[in-house]
Structure formats: structure tokens, C-alpha cells
Design an enzyme around this catalytic site. Structure first.
Site, PDB file in Angstrom:
ATOM      1  N   VAL A  23      44.865 103.980  84.852  1.00  0.00           N
ATOM      2  CA  VAL A  23      45.493 105.714  84.005  1.00  0.00           C
ATOM      3  C   VAL A  23      44.196 105.791  83.647  1.00  0.00           C
ATOM      4  O   VAL A  23      44.243 107.503  84.620  1.00  0.00           O
ATOM      5  CB  VAL A  23      46.406 104.825  82.546  1.00  0.00           C
ATOM      6  N   ASP A  47      33.110 103.387  82.058  1.00  0.00           N
ATOM      7  CA  ASP A  47      34.128 101.729  82.269  1.00  0.00           C
ATOM      8  C   ASP A  47      33.274 100.541  82.421  1.00  0.00           C
ATOM      9  O   ASP A  47      32.027 100.830  82.517  1.00  0.00           O
ATOM     10  CB  ASP A  47      35.006 101.535  83.857  1.00  0.00           C
ATOM     11  N   THR A  67      46.323  98.253  76.196  1.00  0.00           N
ATOM     12  CA  THR A  67      46.873  97.297  75.505  1.00  0.00           C
ATOM     13  C   THR A  67      47.474  95.806  75.460  1.00  0.00           C
ATOM     14  O   THR A  67      48.625  95.972  75.363  1.00  0.00           O
ATOM     15  CB  THR A  67      47.363  98.079  74.962  1.00  0.00           C
ATOM     16  N   THR A 127      49.112 102.972  75.603  1.00  0.00           N
ATOM     17  CA  THR A 127      50.615 102.716  74.612  1.00  0.00           C
ATOM     18  C   THR A 127      50.243 101.972  74.167  1.00  0.00           C
ATOM     19  O   THR A 127      49.652 100.719  73.632  1.00  0.00           O
ATOM     20  CB  THR A 127      51.731 101.736  75.926  1.00  0.00           C
ATOM     21  N   CYS A 170      53.121  97.110  81.492  1.00  0.00           N
ATOM     22  CA  CYS A 170      53.945  98.149  80.235  1.00  0.00           C
ATOM     23  C   CYS A 170      54.863  97.192  79.749  1.00  0.00           C
ATOM     24  O   CYS A 170      55.267  97.523  78.717  1.00  0.00           O
ATOM     25  CB  CYS A 170      54.111  98.922  81.609  1.00  0.00           C
ATOM     26  N   ARG A 217      49.666  92.141  87.773  1.00  0.00           N
ATOM     27  CA  ARG A 217      49.487  91.872  86.263  1.00  0.00           C
ATOM     28  C   ARG A 217      50.735  91.565  85.875  1.00  0.00           C
ATOM     29  O   ARG A 217      51.629  92.003  85.911  1.00  0.00           O
ATOM     30  CB  ARG A 217      48.389  92.867  85.179  1.00  0.00           C
TER      31      ARG A 217
HETATM   32  N1  SAJ Z   1      62.322  96.451  87.318  1.00  0.00           N
HETATM   33  C1  SAJ Z   1      63.352  95.993  87.582  1.00  0.00           C
HETATM   34  N2  SAJ Z   1      64.813  96.538  87.767  1.00  0.00           N
HETATM   35  C2  SAJ Z   1      64.917  98.436  87.789  1.00  0.00           C
HETATM   36  C3  SAJ Z   1      63.887  98.631  87.172  1.00  0.00           C
HETATM   37  C4  SAJ Z   1      62.629  98.098  87.359  1.00  0.00           C
HETATM   38  O1  SAJ Z   1      63.676  94.358  87.582  1.00  0.00           O
HETATM   39  O2  SAJ Z   1      66.178  98.777  87.576  1.00  0.00           O
HETATM   40  C5  SAJ Z   1      61.244  95.777  87.213  1.00  0.00           C
HETATM   41  C6  SAJ Z   1      60.429  96.065  88.548  1.00  0.00           C
HETATM   42  O3  SAJ Z   1      60.205  95.377  89.868  1.00  0.00           O
HETATM   43  C7  SAJ Z   1      58.459  96.177  87.541  1.00  0.00           C
HETATM   44  C8  SAJ Z   1      59.006  96.110  86.076  1.00  0.00           C
HETATM   45  O4  SAJ Z   1      60.508  96.460  85.550  1.00  0.00           O
HETATM   46  O5  SAJ Z   1      58.889  94.170  87.786  1.00  0.00           O
HETATM   47  C9  SAJ Z   1      58.592  97.678  85.764  1.00  0.00           C
HETATM   48  O6  SAJ Z   1      58.730  98.245  86.783  1.00  0.00           O
HETATM   49  P1  SAJ Z   1      59.314 100.470  86.208  1.00  0.00           P
HETATM   50  O7  SAJ Z   1      58.658 100.379  87.766  1.00  0.00           O
HETATM   51  O8  SAJ Z   1      59.792  99.431  85.986  1.00  0.00           O
HETATM   52  O9  SAJ Z   1      57.586  99.938  85.504  1.00  0.00           O
HETATM   53  P2  SAJ Z   1      56.673 100.343  85.036  1.00  0.00           P
HETATM   54  O10 SAJ Z   1      56.307  99.785  84.168  1.00  0.00           O
HETATM   55  O11 SAJ Z   1      55.673 100.115  86.857  1.00  0.00           O
HETATM   56  O12 SAJ Z   1      55.854 101.843  84.576  1.00  0.00           O
HETATM   57  C10 SAJ Z   1      56.297 101.897  83.482  1.00  0.00           C
HETATM   58  C11 SAJ Z   1      56.978 103.432  83.952  1.00  0.00           C
HETATM   59  N3  SAJ Z   1      58.173 103.648  82.259  1.00  0.00           N
HETATM   60  C12 SAJ Z   1      59.202 103.575  82.173  1.00  0.00           C
HETATM   61  O13 SAJ Z   1      59.442 104.011  83.042  1.00  0.00           O
HETATM   62  C13 SAJ Z   1      60.335 103.942  80.559  1.00  0.00           C
HETATM   63  C14 SAJ Z   1      56.410 103.910  83.495  1.00  0.00           C
HETATM   64  O14 SAJ Z   1      56.496 105.535  83.354  1.00  0.00           O
HETATM   65  C15 SAJ Z   1      55.369 104.407  82.544  1.00  0.00           C
HETATM   66  O15 SAJ Z   1      54.098 105.365  82.247  1.00  0.00           O
HETATM   67  C16 SAJ Z   1      54.274 102.810  82.655  1.00  0.00           C
HETATM   68  O16 SAJ Z   1      55.623 101.772  82.663  1.00  0.00           O
HETATM   69  C17 SAJ Z   1      53.075 102.721  80.979  1.00  0.00           C
HETATM   70  O17 SAJ Z   1      52.212 102.780  81.979  1.00  0.00           O
HETATM   71  O18 SAJ Z   1      53.790 102.355  80.599  1.00  0.00           O
END
Ligand code: SAJ
Length: 475
Positions: free
Chosen positions: A54, A73, A128, A165, A305, A376
Site C-alpha cells: 500500500v 520503512d 494490521t 484497515t 485483508c 500472505r
Molecule cells: N476470492 C474468491 N472468490 C471471489 C473473489 C475472491 O475466492 O469471488 C478470493 C481470492 O482468490 C483471494 C481472496 O478472495 O484469495 C481475496 O482476494 P480479493 O481480490 O477479493 O481481495 P484482496 O484481498 O486482494 O483486496 C481486498 C479488496 N477489497 C474488496 O474488494 C472489498 C481491495 O479493494 C482492498 O483494498 C483490499 O482488500 C484491502 O487492502 O483491504
């Protein structure tokens, strides 16, 4: 004259489109009259504490927007790499945007004490995480806050913004006691605010410069100034939403909602096969309805996250004695997926006459999601552990990651060398996995059994290639 129109336009926009906090627009008006500009003249130098996934793109974004930037950092390795113009994060979107050595207005250091006195605004983007017993770990927020507050020169009214967060209340509860302990005065020496990061790793369309932001701050005037500051970073909407807790709560529930939505399809991916129905057929049918929100079931939910932030909300609710049953249940469903997939895979091996203790399984992908090199909280780890507990030999191939993945897991450097396996599990939907030569790989297998853990492969084509196929949510 043009500037004046712009300023009134922005107020008009606020009035027209938002239920605004009157004091906020008054603050904006006062500032225009006093400073003759809507860009606070004292906000020239931005500090960013934590140059990770980030912090680094955020620091680069403000530098590109014309600000002086101090990036801090604690990791000497990170600082050395950034100073050399290299990308220490696993996010390929950052590879080509790290400023080269000697770039003006770009200062990188391990010392918060060196950086902060230069800064008008300091953004804290530290991790966090959760502890092993699934409790919020605010130690980074506390340590970063203390280091910043100890370095703030008296009387500078430096604005300190938390971007990590957290659950509602953390910014005040964690930082105000340190502020008081150090004898600093809010409104004279510093201001506190909260502006959650929202960028989506591996998704260039939703980088730090393309996402809407919300600002929480007890002082509407500071809220107004931060709206303008972040409007220089992102092309999207920036909104002052009032007090700190509102912005803190908004971010954490964005991720809680996503975890719950994914948990629903993961639970359905366990129910429907038992009814002889493929979950993807059902989701495709349901998705023909205008308000059905489609998510994809999978081997698990990873990253720092989505599988983490709900525990912050669960803890906060527990603190006030209000049950968070739905949030907790969703977490339990998603946490169970890697072990569920392992048991399905073991059944597949057994039904093919392959004893687990003699079996060799290849994981395609290890990162928590596609197109990022980030292990992670990856579901690949509990999956590999559950398979190895049954004596299965586990290997993994992930072109986005280098080096050891997990003790006991053999790293495959090239798919051309991947031979003699009994089963392949697609764990991460990297483009490199989807575009792999599945025909060649099939010919290198001892038993051509394929399990699609992300429902991204064309399984009919795989069947034509001679693979015995199965997948999450498939009967
Ligand atoms: N995943 C599924 N099924 C889905 C969507 C995702 O199994 O339909 C899995 C992904 O494979 C992965 C996990 O969920 O393992 C999370 O991936 P992600 O793309 O949903 O999210 P992150 O962790 O990469 O990013 C999230 C995002 N939050 C939301 O979309 C609400 C991002 O916008 C945030 O900025 C980020 O968390 C954060 O830093 O909080």
C-alpha cells in the site's frame, strides 16, 4: 477567476450531490477566503510510513502528483531496494514506477525521526494482521504512531493519517493516549485523521490513483483539506464522511461484505455437489437476474485483508457484547475450504486406486490470488499441510514467487520439469497457469487427474486432452 469558478463548482458539487456537513463547506469557504486557493498551501511534503503493497504505490502516487515525498520503512532491505529504484513488493504493477536514484522530491529512509520534521502530512500504511488466536494485532499501528508523534516538532500542526484497515475506534484509542503521554496538543502540534486504503492488488484499473476515498476526522476543516490532498492522488471521488469511526467502519465492512459473499458461494459449492448439481451451473443461471451478485467459489480466501479484517469487526463487537454471528460463520466457512478441498482430492486419489502415502500432487499457483506474487494467508498453505498430513508428496509451481514456499513443499521451477505427478490442483488463477501447455503436462503425469480449485479452466477442453477432471463445487 478560473480558480474561483472551480472552487465554487466543487462546493456546488458537494451541495448538489451530498448530504454535507455544513461546517465542512464553511471550512472550505473560509480556507478559500483566507488562502485564496483550494489546495492548502502548507501541504507540500507528504510522509509515508511503511513502503509495502500500500505505502510504496501511495508514496509514488503523491510524488507523481507533484509533492515532496519522504518514504520511511523499518526494513533496511526495503529502503535499499527503493533507493536503487527497485520494487520490494510482490505487486508487478509497481515494477516500472519506482523513481530512479537521485529523483528530486523523493527521499527514502529507515528513520521516522529524520523524515517527519519535513512533512506537513504523514500517512501511516503499516500492516494490521491478526495474532495466531485470530485477534487484532495493533502493534504496528502503535509503534508507527509513537515514532511519528515523537518526531513531530511542536506547534507544526502536522496531520497524521492512518490508512491501515482497523475496527472502528482504533485511531483514537491507540494513538490519543500516546499523544497525551508525549504532551502533544491536538490542533496545535498535530491532527489525527483516517483515510483507508482501498486499492486492489493485481488490478491496475483499481490502483491507488484510481479508487474513491473517504476521510474521517473530528475536525471538518482538516477533513476539507485532506479531501483536496487526496483529490490530487486519485481521479475518483474523495469524500469527507465525518468522524474517524465512520471511515474506519466503512473500510472494514467493505472487506467483511466480500468475505460473507464469498462464504455463501463456498457453502453452496459444498451443498450442490451433494445434490448432484454443479454450483457453477447454478451461479450462471442465477446471474441472469439483474441483482444477483456473482462470486466464485474456490480453494479458499487469502491475502492480508479479506481473511483478516473480519476478525477486527468480530473483536470490536465482542468488546461491546454484541454477537457477530454472521461474520464469524462466514469466516469459518471460508477458513474450512482448504481442508475441504484436501479431503475431496484424497477421495479422488483413493477412487483412482492411488494410496495417499504414495501419491504426488502438484499445486499450480501458490499466491493468494491471480497476477500477484503474495503468499500472505494463502489457502495453498493449509491445503498443502492437510495433504502432507496424509503422507502425500506436495510440489508447487508459481511463476510470481521465488524461493521456499513452505517446509516440505517441493518448488517446481519450470512446468517442463513437472513429471510423474498423480494429480494437479489449480490453486491460483494466474494467467501463466491458465495458459500453461495442459496437453504437455497431461503427458508428463503418472495419473492425469485435474482439480480446478478456482473454476477458471475450460474443463471440457481438459477432458478432450485426456484429463480426468474435477473441480470445487462439481458433483
Ligand atoms: N476470492 C474468491 N472468490 C471471489 C473473489 C475472491 O475466492 O469471488 C478470493 C481470492 O482468490 C483471494 C481472496 O478472495 O484469495 C481475496 O482476494 P480479493 O481480490 O477479493 O481481495 P484482496 O484481498 O486482494 O483486496 C481486498 C479488496 N477489497 C474488496 O474488494 C472489498 C481491495 O479493494 C482492498 O483494498 C483490499 O482488500 C484491502 O487492502 O483491504
Amino acid at each position: 477567476m478560473v480558480l474561483l469558478n472551480q472552487k465554487f463548482l466543487s462546493i456546488q458539487r458537494f451541495v448538489l450531490h451530498r448530504r454535507i456537513d455544513f461546517t465542512y463547506s464553511l471550512a472550505l469557504l473560509v480556507q478559500i477566503v483566507q488562502e485564496g486557493t483550494c489546495f492548502p498551501k502548507f501541504m507540500h511534503t507528504i510522509g509515508v510510513i511503511g513502503l509495502g503493497y500500500v505505502g510504496l504505490p501511495t508514496a509514488i502516487g503523491f510524488h507523481d502528483a507533484g509533492f515532496n515525498v519522504w518514504g520511511v520503512d523499518v526494513s533496511q532491505r526495503t529502503v535499499d531496494m527503493v533507493r536503487r529504484g527497485e520494487n520490494p513488493t510482490g505487486d508487478p504493477d509497481v515494477d516500472d514506477i519506482v523513481p530512479t536514484p537521485g529523483t528530486e522530491r523523493w527521499n527514502i529512509t529507515t528513520s521516522t525521526a529524520e523524515a517527519v520534521p519535513h512533512c506537513d502530512v504523514v500517512l501511516v500504511t503499516v500492516p494490521t494482521p491478526i495474532t495466531h488466536d485470530l485477534k487484532p494485532d495493533l502493534s504496528y499501528v502503535e509503534a508507527a504512531g509513537r515514532a511519528v508523534f515523537e518526531a513531530i516538532p511542536k506547534g507544526t500542526n502536522t496531520i497524521v493519517v492512518l490508512e491501515s484497515t482497523v475496527y472502528p475506534g482504533v485511531t483514537a484509542q491507540t494513538w490519543l493516549p500516546i499523544v497525551e503521554e508525549l504532551g502533544l496538543v491536538i490542533g496545535e502540534d498535530l491532527e489525527l485523521a483516517y483515510c483507508p486504503e482501498r486499492f486492489n492488488p493485481g488490478d491496475a484499473a483499481h490502483g491507488v490513483r484510481q479508487v474513491a476515498r473517504v476521510i474521517g476526522c473530528e475536525n471538518p476543516e482538516i477533513g476539507a483539506k485532506l479531501v483536496q490532498l487526496y483529490s490530487k492522488l486519485t481521479t475518483e471521488d474523495v469524500r469527507y464522511v465525518g468522524k474517524l469511526e465512520v471511515a474506519e467502519a466503512a473500510k472494514v465492512i467493505e472487506n467483511v461484505q466480500r468475505d460473507i459473499n464469498i462464504a455463501l458461494v463456498n457453502e453452496l459449492a459444498r451443498i450442490f455437489p451433494a445434490l448432484g448439481i454443479d454450483v457453477e451451473d447454478v451461479l450462471s443461471a442465477a446471474a441472469t437476474k439483474w441483482n444477483f451478485h456473482r462470486y466464485t467459489p474456490g480453494v479458499g480466501v487469502g491475502g492480508h485483508c479479506i481473511p483478516v479484517d473480519p476478525y477486527y469487526m468480530i473483536q470490536r463487537a465482542a468488546n461491546i457484547g454484541v454477537p457477530a454471528n454472521l461474520i464469524s460463520a462466514a469466516r469459518a466457512v471460508n477458513r474450512s475450504m482448504p481442508v475441504h478441498v484436501a479431503s475431496v482430492v484424497i477421495d479422488l486419489l483413493n477412487s483412482s486406486g492411488i494410496l495417499p502415502q504414495n501419491a504426488r500432487v502438484l499445486l499450480m499457483g501458490w499466491s493468494y490470488k491471480a497476477e500477484v506474487g503474495d503468499p500472505r494467508e494463502t489457502p495453498a498453505e493449509p491445503l498443502a499441510i492437510a495433504l502432507m498430513e496424509k503422507g502425500i508428496h506436495v510440489s508447487a509451481w508459481d511463476p510470481h514467487l521465488d524461493g521456499t514456499l513452505l517446509e516440505g513443499v517441493k518448488v517446481v521451477e519450470s512446468l517442463a520439469d513437472a513429471s510423474g505427478y498423480d494429480l494437479v490442483i489449480l490453486v491460483t488463477a494466474h494467467k501463466a497457469c491458465l495458459d500453461a501447455d495442459w496437453g504437455l503436462l497431461k503427458n508428463q503425469m503418472r495419473h492425469p487427474i485435474l482439480y480446478d480449485g478456482r473454476r477458471v479452466l475450460n474443463l471440457d477442453k481438459m477432458k478432450e486432452l485426456g484429463w480426468k477432471i474435477s473441480a470445487v463445487g462439481m458433483p
